[in-house]
Scaffold this active site. Structure first.
Site, short mmCIF file in Angstrom:
data_model
loop_
_atom_site.label_atom_id
_atom_site.label_comp_id
_atom_site.label_asym_id
_atom_site.label_seq_id
_atom_site.Cartn_x
_atom_site.Cartn_y
_atom_site.Cartn_z
CG ASP A 57 -1.62 1.31 1.21
OD1 ASP A 57 -1.44 2.17 0.49
OD2 ASP A 57 -2.69 1.12 2.14
CE1 TYR A 160 -7.03 10.52 -10.77
CE2 TYR A 160 -7.53 12.29 -12.91
CZ TYR A 160 -7.04 10.89 -12.29
OH TYR A 160 -6.07 9.96 -13.16
CE LYS A 164 -3.45 10.79 -11.21
NZ LYS A 164 -2.48 9.64 -10.84
#
Ligand code: NAD
Length: 254
Positions: A57, A160, A164
């Protein structure tokens, strides 16, 4: 750096773009460690390509350290790190019922996509910096997987896009920081690729997504992403750069 014979790590290697990257690295002669939180699927990919799977993970330091140590034990110290693991999200900041988006959703996406990628990268870099330099002083290379959403995120993509965009912002300073150790850092920002998630969408939705791409008007192939990832390894002058891989797509607001 020549890929053949190198030990390589691919996070998110159990599926989609990571799986394609793991396959291409193996095809080019690397010893590939498939790191994923989905161990069962990672094992299937690893078995197929003669690599090794490790449960990992990326947000959990102990888990990453254990996976890097086990991968080094199995294949020798890694000089190549492909950070591909990531999650998506879509949430309007003010919901239809007028309530604010839960902060936990935003934090979770940042935690996996940005902090998780940084976590693996810092632990990889510390190991790689101790290795003997290859010809030209190079010790290693790593790639981040951003998204065109870092630049033209759509409605609901705050978390998101921020995650990014964080990877895009981190690329140059990390390349500058690691220059003294001969480790290169590049980022790929993919457009819309035909990975399991997208292939589950109804055919008309897939077609309309494909039609939004100027040329070629089709979804990207994971193998095209993998080719670029491997080119970053072999082209020693590519460093500190973010490369869009999107068929000239610029995403609309929604
Ligand atoms: N598919 C696209 O069109 C597209 C476009 C732009 C960017 N991306 C990015 O590319 C990457 C891969 O996307 P994909 O479409 O192949 O997705 P995918 O869901 O097929 O694969 C992602 C993999 O990452 C693993 N993963 C997720 N969280 C993890 C964690 N905390 N630790 C370890 N492994 C974890 C998953 O188990 C999975 O195997 C993601 O970072 C995504 O944001 C994809």
């Amino acid at each position: 750096m020549k890929i053949e014979g190198q030990s390589a790590l691919v996070t998110g290697g159990a599926s989609g773009l990571g799986e394609a990257t793991a396959r291409e690295l193996a095809r080019l002669g690397a010893k590939v460690a498939v790191l994923d939180r989905n161990l069962e699927q990672a094992k299937k990919v690893a078995a197929d390509i003669g690599g090794t799977a490790f449960a990992c993970d990326i947000t959990d330091t102990a888990s990453v350290e254990a996976a890097l140590a086990a991968a080094a034990e199995a294949h020798g110290p890694a000089r190549i790190l492909m950070n591909v693991a990531g999650i998506g999200s879509a949430k309007r900041i003010v919901g239809k019922d007028g309530s604010a988006a839960p902060l936990e959703d935003f934090a979770r996406v940042i935690q996996v996509n940005l902090i998780g990628t940084y976590n693996v990268s810092r632990l990889f870099a510390a190991r790689c910096a101790k290795l003997e330099a290859l010809d030209g002083g190079e010790r290693g290379v790593m790639m981040f997987t951003a998204s065109v959403a870092a630049f033209d995120g759509q409605v609901g993509q705050q978390a998101y896009s921020a995650s990014k965009g964080g990877l895009v912002g981190m690329t140059l300073p990390m390349a500058r920081d690691l220059a003294q150790h001969g480790i290169r850092v590049c980022t790929v920002a993919p457009g819309i690729f035909a990975t399991p998630l997208l292939l589950e969408l109804p055919e008309p939705v897939q077609q309309s997504l494909a039609a939004s791409i100027p040329f070629p008007p089709r979804l990207g192939k994971p193998s095209e992403f993998a080719e670029l990832a491997c080119h970053i390894v072999t082209n020693g002058h590519l460093n500190g750069e973010v490369i869009r891989l999107d068929g000239a797509l610029r995403m609309a607001p929604r």
